[in-house]
Design an enzyme around this catalytic site. Structure first.
Site, PDB file in Angstrom:
ATOM      1  N   ARG A 114       0.825  -1.206   0.000  1.00 56.13           N
ATOM      2  CA  ARG A 114       0.000   0.000   0.000  1.00 56.13           C
ATOM      3  C   ARG A 114       0.862   1.260   0.000  1.00 56.13           C
ATOM      4  O   ARG A 114       0.398   2.337  -0.349  1.00 56.13           O
ATOM      5  CB  ARG A 114      -0.927  -0.019   1.225  1.00 56.13           C
ATOM      6  CG  ARG A 114      -1.987   1.053   1.215  1.00 56.13           C
ATOM      7  CD  ARG A 114      -3.065   0.791   2.242  1.00 56.13           C
ATOM      8  NE  ARG A 114      -2.536   0.622   3.578  1.00 56.13           N
ATOM      9  CZ  ARG A 114      -3.289   0.357   4.648  1.00 56.13           C
ATOM     10  NH1 ARG A 114      -4.595   0.209   4.508  1.00 56.13           N
ATOM     11  NH2 ARG A 114      -2.747   0.214   5.835  1.00 56.13           N
TER      12      ARG A 114
ATOM     13  N   VAL B 156     -10.326   1.271  -2.729  1.00 53.45           N
ATOM     14  CA  VAL B 156      -9.628  -0.017  -2.572  1.00 53.45           C
ATOM     15  C   VAL B 156      -8.544   0.040  -1.495  1.00 53.45           C
ATOM     16  O   VAL B 156      -8.107   1.110  -1.081  1.00 53.45           O
ATOM     17  CB  VAL B 156      -9.024  -0.476  -3.911  1.00 53.45           C
ATOM     18  CG1 VAL B 156     -10.114  -0.639  -4.955  1.00 53.45           C
ATOM     19  CG2 VAL B 156      -7.980   0.527  -4.405  1.00 53.45           C
ATOM     20  N   GLU B 157      -8.116  -1.144  -1.074  1.00 50.18           N
ATOM     21  CA  GLU B 157      -7.050  -1.331  -0.073  1.00 50.18           C
ATOM     22  C   GLU B 157      -7.289  -0.490   1.184  1.00 50.18           C
ATOM     23  O   GLU B 157      -6.393   0.188   1.686  1.00 50.18           O
ATOM     24  CB  GLU B 157      -5.678  -1.032  -0.692  1.00 50.18           C
ATOM     25  CG  GLU B 157      -5.274  -2.083  -1.712  1.00 50.18           C
ATOM     26  CD  GLU B 157      -3.808  -2.024  -2.088  1.00 50.18           C
ATOM     27  OE1 GLU B 157      -3.014  -1.397  -1.353  1.00 50.18           O
ATOM     28  OE2 GLU B 157      -3.433  -2.618  -3.110  1.00 50.18           O
ATOM     29  N   GLY B 158      -8.505  -0.556   1.689  1.00 45.28           N
ATOM     30  CA  GLY B 158      -8.901   0.206   2.865  1.00 45.28           C
ATOM     31  C   GLY B 158      -9.603   1.476   2.430  1.00 45.28           C
ATOM     32  O   GLY B 158      -8.947   2.442   2.037  1.00 45.28           O
TER      33      GLY B 158
END
Length: 845
Positions: free
Chosen positions: A379, A501-503
């Site tokens: 990330r 996305v990704e949190g």
């Protein structure tokens, strides 16, 4: 005399707190001060004796460690255990994942700026730079985003093959397995450059190099798994995806309902194979429709106890070839007209052997920790890089368009309303790119910065949203009409994807940045929590006592320092040299101290309920985030050699962030549930009130000028983006713009126009860059034509006819007329928007 005594006592106490004196220093000073004060107060003999006895008891209780542990720390530990909120196993694994880096300095209240500046300068190896200049450049030249997103809804076959053949899927894979083994900095640079050309291609390249099978295999796979898959992944023979999110488990990924049952079955012609029968339903899985290798997260159960006594074995990860019977892939989602491959995958009672478990049987139940540790690094790179790449294109094109496009006989970039937008674009991009490179540096240093990765993911995508919105406003109608000539609209459409996305960003801001940072990055809290969870009573009290004493000194110090820095604005604090940046370092030191104090106050007053006070947590997270972004901007300025021309960008970025810090603190104090604590904090943090202002209009004017004028500052701000040139021209592209006649040759040619001949004027961005250079070069000639028109010497209404008239009347030369005609053609090409016959807009399939 009494007043002098009080002042002296206050001075000593402040000095002790300011310099974080040890507990013994406090006790020694108290042993001296209290009797002096008592004598000055002329207490009676009996009362004086009582004071001395109480002082002695306090010194004994606090100064003798065994006594302090038995009477104070043991009791405090019991209270702490009661108010400590419940932490689930997945939450604990998330807290334990990753490492603490510069965020620890910011939480500590006294950042060591020399340490920051001593971190390595972002750089690429010769091999990495060559890949960026050649393979990545070639890939970008092959990309036609309109063809990808409107016609094909996919990358062309030759692009897919080029990506696989040139190793784009293997940037993180070691060379021993056939990968490129690039640094995080190179990985980030490649993604950013591709993103400046095509969001679809950027996602396709970045996903296999982010959280997915390759990274999981590298860190946790068995040697047999590495040997089997890494070479094939590096060469593009396998296309990977990783499936975590499902319909009933999005942000709360730890609640996945997907499950596997340990059992024996038949597999590959073998009988009685120990394996798992897995059932799952996942969605939003990038590359799933074309994947040959599926990474899968599920909860494993062993009801028959084939592995041991425990039934619920925890979240486990497996790597499953998609041709395994029962695996369902192939259908696609269509996220905001983006063409990257994304879709659902499912399976019902799919039997897989134990060797499909990533890391083998010993990694069963460790899946969540594995994901969190890999997410911290992944990330940090992919999403910030893709956001920055798109914003570099938006910044460069907005500046050029603001200069080329005229209304009311004035470049639109000269209007103050447009200047505001251009200033935000430039300042935000400067900050974003600085954070991107600094965070990639951390990863290259071996860090897995979990809190910082959340900061850069959130703030790069959010500032990216602001940049693209401003760019659309600058371009107006040019930005909203879709077609081959529109270089902004797809980025505008697809911006929410990175936000989600990704949190998801709301979750990241309100729960992760401060919620995780308060425990993970704080110098004492994690030690206290670990002591509270220690079942060994004696060791727990000892460790808690050490952390508690240090924490108490920490709080007192920060309270004193916050007040002093609030009164002085941080002046006098030793910081790195440099008049342009000195005050910024001092102000950040001040706010770091104030943040550490406010964070402790929030945890003390709110206790376990802080977990549910998301708005308070979000504002404190904003303070931490802005301090990190400021650190990155200062580091970038130093690493770039402190260029004078970049100062407007640095000043805007710093002043904007510092003002946001002030606003976040004020919002925290206004909404703090304890009014007494809020008032006390306000006195300590803002003893003279709020003094900072956002960036000035004059500063914004200077930045808009930088974006509209070719030069070193503009090039540094947008370095690494793709610029189409005739040397990298993709011959498969069709001409998109009417190609202007070539510039005049011979002695009368204007040499300044040779500069823009390198840009591919059949490309939208290439034509815009050429038009900018042409407009600036033609200004003196155009000014003579305008003066002649104003004086009544010219009567033609149309611009091209007027140029010919000016030539015929000797106002301009033949060569100058050719230059103006070419300039007109370039300007018209970049201002015009696409139009279509109705049948052209019908769905291709």
């Amino acid at each position: 005399m009494a007043i002098l005594t009080v002042l002296a006592v206050l001075a000593v106490v402040m000095a002790l707190a300011f310099f974080r004196a040890s507990i013994w220093s406090w006790l020694v000073v108290l042993a001296v001060i209290v009797p002096v004060v008592a004598i000055q107060s002329r207490l009676s003999a009996d009362l004086f004796q009582v004071v001395i006895v109480l002082l002695a008891l306090m010194v004994a209780v606090l100064g003798i460690p065994p006594l302090r542990r038995a009477l104070v720390s043991s009791f405090a530990l019991g209270v702490f255990r009661k108010i400590l909120p419940h932490v689930s196993q997945t939450e604990q694994e998330a807290l334990d994942a990753g490492t603490v880096w510069w965020d620890g300095e910011l939480f500590g209240g006294n950042p060591d700026w020399r340490k920051l500046l001593a971190y390595p300068k972002a750089s690429l190896s010769l091999e990495e730079q060559s890949f960026l200049d050649n393979e990545t450049e070639t890939l970008c030249a092959m990309l036609d985003d309109w063809d990808i997103t409107h016609v094909r809804q996919d990358l062309p076959p030759q692009v897919w093959q080029f990506i696989k053949d040139k190793g784009f899927f293997g940037m993180i894979i070691p060379k021993e397995y056939g990968g490129l083994e690039f640094s995080a900095q190179a990985h980030s640079a490649v993604v950013a450059k591709v993103a400046s050309r095509s969001g679809t291609a950027a996602v396709t390249v970045m996903v296999p190099n982010s959280l997915g099978p390759a990274e999981l295999l590298l860190h946790y796979g068995t040697q047999e798994q590495k040997d089997k898959y890494l070479c094939r992944l590096a060469k593009g023979l396998e296309v990977p995806c990783f499936a975590l999110t499902g319909p009933f488990a999005g942000s709360d990924a730890g609640a996945i309902p997907d499950y596997g049952i340990v059992c024996r079955g038949e597999f590959g012609g073998r009988r009685d194979v120990l394996g798992v029968r897995v059932t799952w339903e996942k969605r939003y899985i990038t590359l799933a429709p074309v994947a040959t290798l599926l990474g899968l997260a599920f909860k494993l159960y062993d009801p028959e106890h084939l592995l041991g006594e425990e039934t619920a074995r925890g979240i486990t990860l497996a790597l499953i070839p998609t041709d395994t019977p029962g695996v369902q892939v192939g259908r696609r989602h269509f996220p905001l007209n983006s063409a990257f491959q994304n879709g659902p995958t499912s399976g019902k009672d799919v039997f897989i052997p134990m060797e499909y478990i990533i890391g083998g049987q010993e990694r069963i139940g460790q899946g969540w920790r594995m994901l969190m540790e890999c997410l911290a690094a992944g990330r940090s790179i992919s999403l910030p890089a893709s956001a920055v790449g798109g914003c570099k294109q938006a910044a460069r094109s907005s500046g050029a368009y603001g200069r080329v496009r005229k209304q009311f006989k004035l470049p639109i970039g000269r209007f103050e309303g447009v200047e505001e937008a251009l200033a935000r674009i430039g300042g935000n991009l400067y900050m974003m790119d600085a954070a991107r490179t600094l965070t990639a540096t951390a990863v290259d240093m071996g860090e897995k910065p979990s809190v910082i990765s959340a900061i850069v993911k959130y703030h790069c995508t959010e500032r990216g949203r602001a940049v693209i919105n401003d760019a659309m406003d600058v371009h107006g109608g040019k930005g909203i009409c879709m077609g081959p000539g529109n270089y902004l609209a797809r980025s505008y459409q697809q911006t929410p994807i990175g936000i989600t996305v990704e949190g998801a960003n709301i979750l990241t801001r309100t729960m992760i940045i401060f919620g995780q940072g308060a425990i993970r990055s704080h110098p004492y809290v994690l030690k206290e929590i670990r002591a509270a969870h220690d079942e060994n009573r004696k060791r727990a009290v000892r460790d808690f006592d050490a952390a508690l004493i240090g924490h108490a000194s920490f709080v007192l110090s920060n309270a004193a320092r916050a007040l002093v820095f609030g009164l002085t604005g941080g002046r006098g604090t030793p910081v790195p040299p440099g008049e342009a940046t000195k005050r910024y370092y001092q102000q950040l030191t001040r706010y770091s101290t104030a943040f550490a104090l406010a964070a402790d106050a929030a945890m003390l007053v709110l206790g376990g309920s802080l977990k549910r006070r998301e708005k308070i947590s979000a504002r404190l997270g904003d303070v931490l985030s802005q301090m990190y972004l400021c650190s990155a901007a200062l580091k970038r300025f130093e690493d770039d050699g402190r260029p004078e021309t970049d100062l407007p960008l640095l000043h805007w970025a710093m002043q904007d962030a510092l003002y946001r810090i002030q606003v976040a603190f004020d919002g925290t104090l206004q909404n703090f549930p304890s009014r007494f604590a809020a008032l006390l904090l306000r006195v300590l943090i803002f003893p003279l009130g709020r003094c900072l202002a956002p960036p000035s209009d004059e500063l914004g004017h200077r930045i808009s000028g930088l974006l509209m004028q070719p030069g070193e500052a503009r090039d540094r701000l947008t370095r690494g983006m793709y610029l189409p040139t005739v040397h990298g021209k993709n011959e498969t592209h069709h001409a998109r713009f009417p190609h202007p006649s070539p510039p005049p040759e011979g002695e009368g040619a204007n040499e300044s126009l040779r500069e823009f001949s390198d840009y591919d004027e059949n490309e939208a961005i290439g034509a815009l860059e050429a038009a900018l250079l042409s407009t600036l070069a033609c200004e003196p000639v155009q000014a003579r034509v305008d003066e002649a028109l104003k004086a009544g010497q010219l009567v033609e209404m149309e611009e091209l006819l007027r140029i010919s008239e000016a030539r015929d009347k000797g106002i301009i030369s033949i060569d100058e007329a050719l230059l103006l005609e070419r300039d007109y053609a370039l300007r018209r090409a970049v201002i015009m928007v696409d139009d279509f016959a109705p049948e052209q807009l019908r769905a291709a399939h």
